[in-house]
Design a protein around this motif. Structure first.
Motif, PDB file in Angstrom:
ATOM      1  N   PHE A  44      22.670  39.989 -50.297  1.00  9.45           N
ATOM      2  CA  PHE A  44      22.022  38.684 -50.435  1.00  9.45           C
ATOM      3  C   PHE A  44      22.078  37.862 -49.154  1.00  9.45           C
ATOM      4  O   PHE A  44      21.425  36.822 -49.047  1.00  9.45           O
ATOM      5  N   LYS A  45      22.855  38.302 -48.168  1.00  8.06           N
ATOM      6  CA  LYS A  45      23.039  37.502 -46.961  1.00  8.06           C
ATOM      7  C   LYS A  45      21.726  37.125 -46.269  1.00  8.06           C
ATOM      8  O   LYS A  45      21.569  35.981 -45.837  1.00  8.06           O
ATOM      9  N   PRO A  46      20.736  38.048 -46.107  1.00  8.46           N
ATOM     10  CA  PRO A  46      19.488  37.647 -45.426  1.00  8.46           C
ATOM     11  C   PRO A  46      18.769  36.485 -46.107  1.00  8.46           C
ATOM     12  O   PRO A  46      18.183  35.634 -45.428  1.00  8.46           O
ATOM     13  N   PHE A  47      18.828  36.429 -47.438  1.00 10.97           N
ATOM     14  CA  PHE A  47      18.168  35.332 -48.142  1.00 10.97           C
ATOM     15  C   PHE A  47      18.899  34.006 -47.889  1.00 10.97           C
ATOM     16  O   PHE A  47      18.270  32.952 -47.745  1.00 10.97           O
ATOM     17  N   PHE A  51      17.482  30.546 -45.894  1.00  5.45           N
ATOM     18  CA  PHE A  51      17.632  29.173 -46.382  1.00  5.45           C
ATOM     19  C   PHE A  51      18.225  28.279 -45.302  1.00  5.45           C
ATOM     20  O   PHE A  51      17.743  27.159 -45.066  1.00  5.45           O
ATOM     21  N   VAL A  52      19.248  28.763 -44.607  1.00  8.43           N
ATOM     22  CA  VAL A  52      19.877  27.975 -43.542  1.00  8.43           C
ATOM     23  C   VAL A  52      18.896  27.738 -42.401  1.00  8.43           C
ATOM     24  O   VAL A  52      18.812  26.636 -41.845  1.00  8.43           O
ATOM     25  N   ASN A  53      18.115  28.751 -42.036  1.00 10.58           N
ATOM     26  CA  ASN A  53      17.145  28.589 -40.951  1.00 10.58           C
ATOM     27  C   ASN A  53      16.062  27.575 -41.316  1.00 10.58           C
ATOM     28  O   ASN A  53      15.554  26.856 -40.449  1.00 10.58           O
ATOM     29  N   THR A  54      15.702  27.515 -42.599  1.00  8.23           N
ATOM     30  CA  THR A  54      14.715  26.530 -43.032  1.00  8.23           C
ATOM     31  C   THR A  54      15.268  25.116 -42.894  1.00  8.23           C
ATOM     32  O   THR A  54      14.551  24.185 -42.504  1.00  8.23           O
ATOM     33  N   ALA A 197      16.867  25.286 -53.126  1.00  6.84           N
ATOM     34  CA  ALA A 197      18.303  25.240 -52.878  1.00  6.84           C
ATOM     35  C   ALA A 197      19.119  26.076 -53.865  1.00  6.84           C
ATOM     36  O   ALA A 197      20.067  26.754 -53.450  1.00  6.84           O
ATOM     37  N   PRO A 198      18.814  26.060 -55.180  1.00  6.46           N
ATOM     38  CA  PRO A 198      19.620  26.883 -56.095  1.00  6.46           C
ATOM     39  C   PRO A 198      19.647  28.356 -55.705  1.00  6.46           C
ATOM     40  O   PRO A 198      20.688  29.020 -55.827  1.00  6.46           O
ATOM     41  N   TYR A 199      18.520  28.865 -55.218  1.00  6.91           N
ATOM     42  CA  TYR A 199      18.444  30.278 -54.864  1.00  6.91           C
ATOM     43  C   TYR A 199      19.128  30.554 -53.517  1.00  6.91           C
ATOM     44  O   TYR A 199      19.831  31.560 -53.358  1.00  6.91           O
ATOM     45  N   GLY A 200      18.942  29.642 -52.551  1.00 12.44           N
ATOM     46  CA  GLY A 200      19.613  29.800 -51.273  1.00 12.44           C
ATOM     47  C   GLY A 200      21.118  29.686 -51.405  1.00 12.44           C
ATOM     48  O   GLY A 200      21.873  30.467 -50.810  1.00 12.44           O
ATOM     49  N   VAL A 201      21.574  28.715 -52.204  1.00 10.02           N
ATOM     50  CA  VAL A 201      23.012  28.552 -52.429  1.00 10.02           C
ATOM     51  C   VAL A 201      23.570  29.759 -53.164  1.00 10.02           C
ATOM     52  O   VAL A 201      24.662  30.245 -52.843  1.00 10.02           O
ATOM     53  N   CYS A 202      22.829  30.272 -54.131  1.00  4.00           N
ATOM     54  CA  CYS A 202      23.270  31.461 -54.867  1.00  4.00           C
ATOM     55  C   CYS A 202      23.463  32.641 -53.918  1.00  4.00           C
ATOM     56  O   CYS A 202      24.470  33.357 -53.989  1.00  4.00           O
TER      57      CYS A 202
END
Length: 426
Positions: A44-47, A51-54, A197-202
């Motif tokens: 899951f790290k690439p996802f 999110f962080v890059n966005t 955010a829920p998906y990036g945080v997950c």
């Protein structure tokens, strides 16, 4: 049809939930995935990185346009002596709040024990000398500063440009409208990002939990405790001291009279929603004149972010401690300056608190992956910081009304003032 309803019912339930609840569930789901399927969770790290890059993509243009718009908004108010006093008091209390947040982070060390420094290849920047700090304040090339993410230089240029736009009067109105429009567009993009955010945080929590297990949970509880303790100290200590020293007023009457506004702020996490009740508490229960509330409280809604600044101080030190990064004196001063300046342009929209946190982290070279840890508990922290913000708004209106001779002391000291059915229902 019944089968279809059963299939789509969970999705309908998900879409109706509040964003903070979804983000909390995303955090818990990520931890569960990381603990239950650690090998798969590492994928899951690439996802999470996406999110962080966005967030990085939106951070600089958001704060640049927001600071310019905030300064132009203050300039358009044509502040009289009452407005100038309000601005000075708000910025002063925000500075004290960020200092308390840093103190709580330094004393309680919420990030100690997380040991995330091996999870990310991160090389902290060197600590500059005083000559380098002063030399780097003004960007030689503003566009290059934005491209390189030099936050301090971007904020300095935004403040200078905002003041210049105000100074040229009507000639600056097209530029003011342009930046206001861009700020609104960036806020809209931020809201769209927060929906993801829920998906990036997950994704990020799944990866971190797979690496570090349950060791992540205790530091998060310590962050909540540090923020709430800092908020209590600021409201009960700093605000009481300001009432005693600046206005010679009994703090007990002040706190008793604003309980309704504090309760609404805590439950709604919205200063805008609370503002009508704040005005009623200030006027009907504390005896502040309508002229003062109409001038001071809208300014407070624009620039007073005591609770947010305190939260940023705690969380910045949490991220530094969690990733094993030492901060020095210049870093602390940078956090204070950036948090205060960012409060001028921070919009009251969902997600802007986290976006401002990324600004503070970037200004001292801290990894933005730490934002994922905070995002899951942000709603809990938001309840406390909004309560502080609203309490500070009302406090400054009382201080200025007392100084201007527009405070009804009989109403201020009356325990039954404002206890009418209309106020009680709000």
């Amino acid at each position: 049809m019944q089968f279809q309803g059963m299939v789509f019912a969970p999705w309908r339930i998900w879409t109706r939930r509040s964003l903070w609840f979804k983000t909390l569930l995303g955090m818990l789901a990520g931890i569960a995935l990381g603990l239950g399927m650690p090998e798969q969770a590492l994928l899951f790290k690439p996802f999470g990185t996406l999110f962080v890059n966005t967030i990085k993509m939106l951070m600089v243009p958001l704060i640049f346009c927001s600071v310019i718009t905030g300064i132009c908004t203050l300039g358009k108010r044509h502040l009289d002596h009452t407005g100038v006093k309000a601005v000075c008091l708000y910025l002063g209390s925000t500075t004290l709040a960020i200092c308390i947040g840093l103190l709580m982070g330094w004393l309680l060390e919420p990030g100690t024990g997380a040991a995330l420094h091996n999870s990310i290849v991160f090389i902290p920047p060197g600590h500059p000398t005083l000559e380098q700090v002063l030399g780097d304040l003004m960007p030689a090339n503003p566009l290059q500063a934005m491209a390189e993410g030099k936050v301090v230089q971007v904020v300095v240029f935004a403040v200078a440009l905002g003041l210049a736009i105000n100074a040229i009067g009507t000639q600056g109105e097209p530029a003011e409208r342009l930046f206001a429009s861009l700020a609104a567009a960036m806020n809209k993009l931020t809201q769209v990002l927060m929906l993801l955010a829920p998906y990036g945080v997950c994704a990020l929590m799944a990866w971190l939990a797979a690496r570090y297990g349950l060791e992540l949970l205790l530091p998060l509880l310590k962050v909540i405790g540090a923020v709430y303790l800092g908020c209590l100290l600021h409201v009960l200590g700093v605000y009481s001291g300001m009432l005693l020293l600046l206005a010679r007023l009994n703090p007990w009457h002040y706190f008793r009279s604003i309980l309704d506004a504090q309760a609404l702020a805590f439950t709604s996490s919205s200063s805008a929603t609370t503002q009508p009740l704040s005005m009623q508490c200030a006027e009907q229960r504390l005896g502040v004149s309508q002229r003062v509330t109409n001038t001071v409280l809208p300014i407070g809604a624009t620039i007073n972010m005591d609770g947010t600044a305190l939260y940023q101080g705690v969380t910045a030190l949490f991220v530094a401690q969690a990733f094993g990064i030492d901060l020095h004196l210049f870093d602390y001063l940078t956090i204070i300056v950036i948090a205060v300046l960012a409060s001028i342009g921070t919009a009251g929209a969902p997600g802007t608190g986290l976006m401002t946190l990324t600004l503070v982290l970037t200004s001292v070279g801290l990894p933005l992956e730490g934002v994922a840890l905070i995002a899951g508990i942000d709603r809990i922290l938001d309840m406390a910081r909004t309560t502080v913000n609203v309490s500070g708004d009302i406090l400054v209106s009382v201080l200025i009304a007392k100084r201007e001779g527009e405070l009804d002391l009989a109403t201020y000291h009356d325990p039954d003032a404002g206890d009418d059915p209309e106020l009680g229902e709000r």
